[in-house]
Motif scaffolding. Structure first.
Motif, PDB file in Angstrom:
ATOM      1  N   PHE A 123     -18.197 -47.929  -8.541  1.00  0.00           N
ATOM      2  CA  PHE A 123     -18.768 -46.655  -8.069  1.00  0.00           C
ATOM      3  C   PHE A 123     -20.191 -46.565  -8.628  1.00  0.00           C
ATOM      4  O   PHE A 123     -20.437 -45.916  -9.641  1.00  0.00           O
ATOM      5  N   THR A 124     -21.108 -47.241  -7.940  1.00  0.00           N
ATOM      6  CA  THR A 124     -22.460 -47.348  -8.497  1.00  0.00           C
ATOM      7  C   THR A 124     -23.209 -46.014  -8.470  1.00  0.00           C
ATOM      8  O   THR A 124     -24.188 -45.846  -9.181  1.00  0.00           O
ATOM      9  N   GLN A 125     -22.696 -45.050  -7.672  1.00  0.00           N
ATOM     10  CA  GLN A 125     -23.373 -43.747  -7.610  1.00  0.00           C
ATOM     11  C   GLN A 125     -23.380 -43.041  -8.962  1.00  0.00           C
ATOM     12  O   GLN A 125     -24.237 -42.203  -9.226  1.00  0.00           O
ATOM     13  N   VAL A 126     -22.378 -43.336  -9.798  1.00  0.00           N
ATOM     14  CA  VAL A 126     -22.300 -42.632 -11.080  1.00  0.00           C
ATOM     15  C   VAL A 126     -22.872 -43.469 -12.225  1.00  0.00           C
ATOM     16  O   VAL A 126     -22.756 -43.109 -13.386  1.00  0.00           O
ATOM     17  N   ARG A 127     -23.527 -44.584 -11.892  1.00  0.00           N
ATOM     18  CA  ARG A 127     -24.129 -45.419 -12.933  1.00  0.00           C
ATOM     19  C   ARG A 127     -25.603 -45.059 -13.105  1.00  0.00           C
ATOM     20  O   ARG A 127     -26.187 -44.419 -12.250  1.00  0.00           O
ATOM     21  N   GLY A 128     -26.191 -45.517 -14.197  1.00  0.00           N
ATOM     22  CA  GLY A 128     -27.627 -45.322 -14.402  1.00  0.00           C
ATOM     23  C   GLY A 128     -27.940 -44.178 -15.341  1.00  0.00           C
ATOM     24  O   GLY A 128     -27.052 -43.428 -15.734  1.00  0.00           O
ATOM     25  N   PHE A 129     -29.242 -44.057 -15.689  1.00  0.00           N
ATOM     26  CA  PHE A 129     -29.665 -43.133 -16.735  1.00  0.00           C
ATOM     27  C   PHE A 129     -30.209 -41.798 -16.222  1.00  0.00           C
ATOM     28  O   PHE A 129     -30.835 -41.048 -16.976  1.00  0.00           O
ATOM     29  N   ASP A 130     -30.021 -41.476 -14.937  1.00  0.00           N
ATOM     30  CA  ASP A 130     -30.439 -40.143 -14.495  1.00  0.00           C
ATOM     31  C   ASP A 130     -29.656 -39.109 -15.297  1.00  0.00           C
ATOM     32  O   ASP A 130     -28.457 -39.289 -15.527  1.00  0.00           O
ATOM     33  N   GLY A 131     -30.315 -38.022 -15.671  1.00  0.00           N
ATOM     34  CA  GLY A 131     -29.690 -37.028 -16.543  1.00  0.00           C
ATOM     35  C   GLY A 131     -28.439 -36.416 -15.960  1.00  0.00           C
ATOM     36  O   GLY A 131     -27.422 -36.253 -16.632  1.00  0.00           O
ATOM     37  N   ILE A 132     -28.508 -36.049 -14.678  1.00  0.00           N
ATOM     38  CA  ILE A 132     -27.351 -35.490 -13.987  1.00  0.00           C
ATOM     39  C   ILE A 132     -27.188 -36.255 -12.676  1.00  0.00           C
ATOM     40  O   ILE A 132     -28.105 -36.294 -11.861  1.00  0.00           O
ATOM     41  N   LYS A 133     -26.031 -36.906 -12.517  1.00  0.00           N
ATOM     42  CA  LYS A 133     -25.776 -37.670 -11.284  1.00  0.00           C
ATOM     43  C   LYS A 133     -24.624 -37.001 -10.549  1.00  0.00           C
ATOM     44  O   LYS A 133     -23.693 -36.524 -11.178  1.00  0.00           O
ATOM     45  N   GLU A 134     -24.692 -36.972  -9.253  1.00  0.00           N
ATOM     46  CA  GLU A 134     -23.555 -36.432  -8.518  1.00  0.00           C
ATOM     47  C   GLU A 134     -23.174 -37.357  -7.370  1.00  0.00           C
ATOM     48  O   GLU A 134     -23.993 -38.154  -6.905  1.00  0.00           O
ATOM     49  N   ALA A 135     -21.922 -37.266  -6.954  1.00  0.00           N
ATOM     50  CA  ALA A 135     -21.442 -38.114  -5.871  1.00  0.00           C
ATOM     51  C   ALA A 135     -20.256 -37.439  -5.200  1.00  0.00           C
ATOM     52  O   ALA A 135     -19.580 -36.593  -5.798  1.00  0.00           O
ATOM     53  N   VAL A 136     -20.052 -37.789  -3.951  1.00  0.00           N
ATOM     54  CA  VAL A 136     -18.858 -37.323  -3.246  1.00  0.00           C
ATOM     55  C   VAL A 136     -18.027 -38.562  -2.920  1.00  0.00           C
ATOM     56  O   VAL A 136     -18.531 -39.509  -2.309  1.00  0.00           O
ATOM     57  N   ILE A 137     -16.780 -38.570  -3.369  1.00  0.00           N
ATOM     58  CA  ILE A 137     -15.921 -39.734  -3.178  1.00  0.00           C
ATOM     59  C   ILE A 137     -14.874 -39.378  -2.115  1.00  0.00           C
ATOM     60  O   ILE A 137     -14.226 -38.333  -2.195  1.00  0.00           O
ATOM     61  N   ASP A 138     -14.744 -40.254  -1.147  1.00  0.00           N
ATOM     62  CA  ASP A 138     -13.785 -39.999  -0.074  1.00  0.00           C
ATOM     63  C   ASP A 138     -12.393 -40.443  -0.508  1.00  0.00           C
ATOM     64  O   ASP A 138     -12.103 -41.629  -0.598  1.00  0.00           O
ATOM     65  N   LEU A 139     -11.533 -39.464  -0.813  1.00  0.00           N
ATOM     66  CA  LEU A 139     -10.148 -39.783  -1.179  1.00  0.00           C
ATOM     67  C   LEU A 139      -9.291 -39.650   0.084  1.00  0.00           C
ATOM     68  O   LEU A 139      -8.606 -38.644   0.261  1.00  0.00           O
ATOM     69  N   ASP A 140      -9.410 -40.621   0.949  1.00  0.00           N
ATOM     70  CA  ASP A 140      -8.593 -40.615   2.156  1.00  0.00           C
ATOM     71  C   ASP A 140      -8.742 -39.302   2.930  1.00  0.00           C
ATOM     72  O   ASP A 140      -7.760 -38.647   3.271  1.00  0.00           O
ATOM     73  N   GLY A 141      -9.999 -38.910   3.134  1.00  0.00           N
ATOM     74  CA  GLY A 141     -10.234 -37.682   3.891  1.00  0.00           C
ATOM     75  C   GLY A 141     -10.586 -36.484   3.034  1.00  0.00           C
ATOM     76  O   GLY A 141     -11.235 -35.562   3.490  1.00  0.00           O
ATOM     77  N   PHE A 142     -10.169 -36.478   1.768  1.00  0.00           N
ATOM     78  CA  PHE A 142     -10.537 -35.374   0.887  1.00  0.00           C
ATOM     79  C   PHE A 142     -11.823 -35.716   0.134  1.00  0.00           C
ATOM     80  O   PHE A 142     -11.883 -36.702  -0.588  1.00  0.00           O
ATOM     81  N   PRO A 143     -12.869 -34.903   0.316  1.00  0.00           N
ATOM     82  CA  PRO A 143     -14.126 -35.209  -0.383  1.00  0.00           C
ATOM     83  C   PRO A 143     -14.081 -34.722  -1.832  1.00  0.00           C
ATOM     84  O   PRO A 143     -14.161 -33.520  -2.091  1.00  0.00           O
ATOM     85  N   LEU A 144     -13.947 -35.663  -2.762  1.00  0.00           N
ATOM     86  CA  LEU A 144     -13.903 -35.327  -4.183  1.00  0.00           C
ATOM     87  C   LEU A 144     -15.335 -35.282  -4.713  1.00  0.00           C
ATOM     88  O   LEU A 144     -16.048 -36.277  -4.701  1.00  0.00           O
TER      89      LEU A 144
END
Lengths: 587, 161
Positions: free
Chosen positions: A458-479
């Motif tokens: 899940f590369t969206q949550v990697r790196g040194f940005d202070g606040i990172k956000e992502a939406v993960i598709d849990l089989d139709g449910f956006p987490l």
């Protein structure tokens, strides 16, 4: 494109973007101007630029006074001398004046050989002390569970004040009084323990001298290792193995997991287990808690608290206990991996072998100073016997290895002991910001959807940005997930939560810049972001090299549940692996 | 945490001052001035209230209070004595004056007499160098002071009661 500014530094032509300081411009052509108060961990918010120490002065032709290169912007046609006789003389005098009221005990100072003031003295060839000032011996000294404070060694660079206020937003350290009496002190000149200090230790991580250091537990550990009646168990945290090598001259980012296990055995630990194992266990508990809250929420339960927040980081726990006592039911109740390890080692492992827990000493090796404090929290002990007896930092471990005559670089690799040494790649990445989230997502996805995860990273949550956000598709449910590192960024999120405006399902917080790899117990980075970059990259390499990369697929974890715990969030898990929080607001 | 409790009235006063300055952190010094004016001193609980209202750490407020000698964290006496130690006063014997005040009042610089009547401080120049050495008691300025006068002046204040 902006026009470049042209100037010469020590006769070398330089061309830089407008706004570049002389210090940075010089660095770009291989001229390293000495600094002391200045710190800039580029790409993070860790900065201290008061231009107050004057060590970095340079001569600019046409200017009457010497200019502090850290705070002077380059200008077109500037002619700069960083090494003229006048500059060299001024720099040396400034350092000599600093020494005039500095305790003369370098040989026995815990910062000896890692002290930035000491390095300058060597660099400037200062061989005697021409000025004798009044020593600052009246300044306070204090040893807390985590941090040791000797303010007579403070040179007033203000780095600690900057991180405590601007980076961590904890706001405990600040300058008090004026002139020669100025000192950096916790709120109302109290002891740390009587303030909102979280023991994150970032003040220690940036202190250039021996004014702020860790509380040293190495002598205590040596005593325990030499006691034939004690069974001493080691559990090193994920971030230790990507940084320890630096203390032995290896390049930052060198993975020394195998050597680490061997070294711990040479030191005399009875069992060498792994905190990574407990990180997998944390994912089982915390992941299940995430799923429970999500399912309740989706079923229309209005009382469910979302977002659920991670609770692995003891400084972060302190932070919300002190500042957000009204929101204590949002964080997960899962203990930190280190504490989970202790709770299991002193029950399951002991019971299976018929060993009295009071004979066992569990020592965690941590990149962290807050863990030292965490070990002393009364709720983490049974009848006066703590689950984790105490914690030593990566730096302390390096000192112990050197003291034990071990040539670390020559050590062969070995594996951790079973049954608490096996871990997945998910456990390994706990050491970097975003790592706990990614590890949780790997398990939560598979358990929630019942499907195999197509891509582990899940590369969206990697790196040194202070606040990172992502939406993960849990089989139709956006987490909706969010990851923050540094407590200043955590405060931004918590203030939103208090206003009911934090629209995520899961939030991860780590107190230190970069996560545990930038922890206060790690080898000092001395302001070089490259060091943290290399450690982070190594953490993910460690993950890739693992045969198992999801916590719920760790066979030893599966066995632990079968044999002992039952199920995640079951009765026994609740008792051993979960905790509760306290209102610690100072009135 | 703080050893002392403020009266509800004092809390109200501090909050009122903060609000008067729109809880602006940039007005911290003005707020501290007015709070000290109203309450006589700036004990810890007052600083905590100000920090809370202005959304800044209490350590910042404490840093400012300890930086400026004008601010005090202990209550001043009913008659605050200040001895000028500016250059003109000093060369004309202000140090001896100060010693005499200490002896007569039985307190050190920065302290208050147990009955709360007098406190002793030093300052730098009240702009009356022509009258050196100078001391002030409350709003009153005493010039060309001689250590021998001090006992009489103090007893006059004591007789006032």
């Amino acid at each position: 494109m902006q026009k470049k500014i042209k100037l010469t530094i020590d006769k070398i032509p330089v061309s830089v973007a407008p706004g570049t300081t002389i210090l940075d411009a010089a660095k770009s052509v291989g001229i390293v101007i000495p600094t002391l108060c200045h710190m800039d961990l580029k790409g993070t918010c860790v900065q201290n630029k008061p231009a107050s120490c004057r060590i970095c002065v340079v001569e600019v032709e046409g200017r009457r006074n010497l200019a502090p290169s850290c705070a002077t912007a380059c200008a077109e046609g500037m002619v700069v001398w960083t090494n003229s006789a006048r500059v060299v003389r001024a720099r040396k005098t400034i350092a000599e004046l600093m020494l005039s009221d500095h305790p003369n005990d370098c040989l026995t100072c815990p910062k000896c050989s890692d002290c930035e003031l000491q390095r300058l003295v060597m660099r400037f060839n200062i061989r005697e002390m021409p000025f004798q000032g009044g020593e600052q011996s009246t300044r306070k000294k204090e040893v807390t569970a985590a941090i040791s404070r000797s303010m007579d060694k403070c040179i007033l660079c203000r780095r600690c004040e900057s991180v405590c206020n601007n980076v961590q937003s904890v706001g405990v350290l600040g300058a008090i009084r004026r002139g020669f009496d100025t000192t950096i002190a916790p709120t109302f000149d109290r002891m740390f323990k009587d303030t909102d200090c979280t023991y994150c230790g970032q003040c220690v991580a940036v202190c250039p001298t021996g004014a702020l250091t860790e509380r040293d537990n190495t002598d205590r550990l040596l005593e325990d290792l030499n006691d034939p009646n004690k069974i001493v168990i080691a559990q090193p945290a994920p971030a230790v193995r990507v940084a320890l090598g630096e203390e032995f001259g290896m390049a930052p980012g060198t993975i020394v997991t195998g050597k680490l296990a061997t070294a711990l055995r040479h030191l005399g630990f009875t069992k060498v287990f792994d905190t990574d194992f407990a990180a997998d266990l944390t994912i089982m508990e915390e992941g299940t808690e995430i799923l429970h809250r999500l399912k309740a929420f989706l079923a229309g339960d209005k009382s469910v608290k979302l977002p659920i927040m991670t609770s692995c980081c003891p400084a972060w726990v302190n932070f919300y206990e002190h500042n957000y006592p009204d929101l204590l039911d949002y964080p997960s109740t899962a203990k930190s991996p280190g504490q989970m390890f202790g709770a299991i080692a002193k029950t399951w492992w002991c019971e299976k072998r018929g060993i009295d827990r009071k004979k066992v000493v569990v020592v965690s090796i941590m990149p962290c100073l807050a863990k030292k404090y965490e070990c002393e929290r009364p709720e983490f002990s049974v009848d006066g016997s703590p689950d984790v007896d105490y914690s030593i930092s990566t730096r302390e471990l390096a000192r112990l290895i050197k003291r034990a005559n071990i040539d670390f670089a020559q050590l062969p690799d070995s594996d951790f002991d079973t049954p608490m040494g096996e871990s997945s790649g998910a456990g390994a990445i706990f050491g970097a910001t975003g790592g706990v989230m990614e590890a949780a997502l790997r398990t939560v996805y598979e358990v929630y959807t019942g499907k195999e995860l197509p891509k582990l990273e899940f590369t969206q949550v990697r790196g040194f940005d202070g606040i990172k956000e992502a939406v993960i598709d849990l089989d139709g449910f956006p987490l909706k997930v969010c990851v923050a590192h540094t407590l200043g960024n955590a405060r931004i999120l918590m203030d939103k939560l208090r206003k009911g405006k934090l629209d995520y399902h899961v939030v991860e917080v780590m107190a230190c810049p970069g996560g545990c790899i930038g922890g206060a117990g790690q080898p000092y980075h001395h302001g070089h972001i490259e060091v943290l970059d290399a450690r982070r990259e190594a953490i993910y390499r460690e993950d890739e090299g693992k045969a198992i990369r999801m916590s719920h697929k760790n066979p030893d974890i599966v066995k632990l549940y079968e044999e002992f715990l039952g199920e995640p969030l079951g009765e026994r898990s609740e008792e051993l692996l979960h905790t509760h929080y306290f209102n610690k607001q100072i009135q | 945490m703080s050893e002392m409790k403020l009266s509800c009235e004092a809390v109200r006063q501090v909050e009122e001052v903060c609000e008067k300055f729109h809880n602006d952190p940039g007005e911290l010094i003005a707020i501290l001035h007015e709070c000290q004016d109203r309450l006589g001193y700036l004990p810890e609980p007052v600083q905590r209230i100000i920090a809370g209202k202005l959304c800044i750490p209490a350590s910042k407020v404490y840093g400012v209070v300890t930086f400026y000698s004008f601010f005090t964290m202990s209550p001043k006496g009913k008659h605050p004595v200040s001895v000028c130690l500016g250059t003109a006063c000093y060369v004309r014997g202000a140090d001896k004056l100060l010693e005499e005040f200490k002896r007569v009042l039985g307190i050190d610089v920065g302290q208050t007499t147990p009955d709360g009547k007098f406190s002793l401080d030093c300052l730098r120049c009240v702009g009356a160098c022509g009258l050196a050495p100078v001391a002030t008691i409350g709003d009153k300025v005493y010039g060309r002071l001689n250590p021998a006068d001090i006992k009489r002046i103090i007893s006059e204040f004591e007789a006032e009661e």
